[in-house]
Motif scaffolding. Structure first.
Motif, short mmCIF file in Angstrom:
data_model
loop_
_atom_site.label_atom_id
_atom_site.label_comp_id
_atom_site.label_asym_id
_atom_site.label_seq_id
_atom_site.Cartn_x
_atom_site.Cartn_y
_atom_site.Cartn_z
N UNK A 291 24.32 9.78 -4.21
CA UNK A 291 24.83 9.49 -5.53
C UNK A 291 25.51 8.14 -5.61
N UNK A 292 26.12 7.88 -6.76
CA UNK A 292 26.79 6.61 -6.97
C UNK A 292 28.17 6.59 -6.35
N UNK A 293 28.97 7.64 -6.63
CA UNK A 293 30.33 7.72 -6.12
C UNK A 293 30.49 8.99 -5.31
N UNK A 294 30.81 8.82 -4.02
CA UNK A 294 30.96 9.97 -3.13
C UNK A 294 32.28 10.68 -3.42
N UNK A 295 32.24 12.01 -3.53
CA UNK A 295 33.43 12.82 -3.80
C UNK A 295 33.78 13.62 -2.56
N UNK A 296 34.87 13.24 -1.91
CA UNK A 296 35.30 13.96 -0.71
C UNK A 296 35.80 15.35 -1.05
N UNK B 239 26.58 17.13 -11.01
CA UNK B 239 25.94 15.86 -11.32
C UNK B 239 24.64 15.67 -10.56
N UNK B 240 24.59 16.11 -9.30
CA UNK B 240 23.40 15.92 -8.49
C UNK B 240 22.70 17.27 -8.28
#
Length: 223
Positions: A47-52, A96-97
């Motif tokens: 994705x665009x922004x990785x969410x930890x 989102x993904x």
């Protein structure tokens, strides 16, 4: 044992239904499996922004599911109450993904299987799923797709620019075209023959071409 005898079971019998060793072993294996799922998610994220926080959620979800199933399997009455309680829960978080859904189901399934006592199935299955995801998700195409945004002043500049773009790229497909008086904008998906973007400079130098923009994207065109 009748149905009424089940409701007469004492609280102490319910506490001792699951041994402390089983509790510790299940939670420890759930944490290890969730940690492996988190590792695979981190390695395959595109994705665009990785969410930890989502990765930590996968670990917690595996452990929570294992706890719930462990409690349900030890008491029939608790299982009926758990079904009623979970039926009113509503999750409104947007995914989102599409691949994130697979990781969520993977965490839940791993927790259920571990709590059911099928440890080899949970461990071997998680390893196989992780290897498959690492192999196929990280597999890159031979030529990455790009989007070329052309801004032309007239039809003649558009024709000349598209002919040059077709000659310089391996594949060129028009995705959208917007026409206004004195302005033509074209979005075309292209595959480069080589990792050389100098053709954009020449493209922008064609008479009648106002601007040429080259953008890399993941192949999901939103028109």
């Amino acid at each position: 044992m009748t149905f009424s005898d089940i409701f007469k079971s004492s609280f102490l019998e319910n506490v001792t239904a699951v041994s402390p060793l089983d509790m510790v072993l299940t939670i420890t294996l759930a944490f290890g499996t969730g940690l492996f799922i988190f590792f695979v998610y981190k390695k395959t994220y595109q994705g665009v922004m990785y969410s930890s926080s989502f990765g930590v959620t996968l670990i917690a979800l595996t452990m929570i599911t294992a706890q719930v199933i462990l409690a349900v399997t030890s008491n029939v009455v608790l299982s009926l109450g758990m079904v009623g309680a979970l039926s009113i829960v509503r999750f409104r978080t947007a995914i989102k993904e599409p691949l994130d859904i697979a990781f969520l189901f993977w965490s839940i399934a791993a927790g259920i299987i571990l709590a059911a006592g099928m440890i080899p199935l949970a461990v071997i299955g998680s390893v196989v799923i992780g290897l498959i995801l690492l192999l196929f998700v990280n597999k890159k195409p031979h030529r990455n797709p790009y989007i070329v945004v052309l801004s032309c002043a007239d039809h003649g500049a558009e024709t000349q620019a598209m002919q040059y773009l077709t000659q310089q790229t391996q594949r060129c497909v028009v995705k959208s075209k917007s026409v206004q008086p004195g302005h033509i904008e074209i979005n075309a998906e292209v595959r480069l023959r080589e990792e050389n973007t100098d053709f954009v400079n020449t493209l922008c130098g064609i008479e009648g071409v106002n601007s040429a923009v080259l953008v890399s994207y993941n192949g999901d065109y939103m028109g």
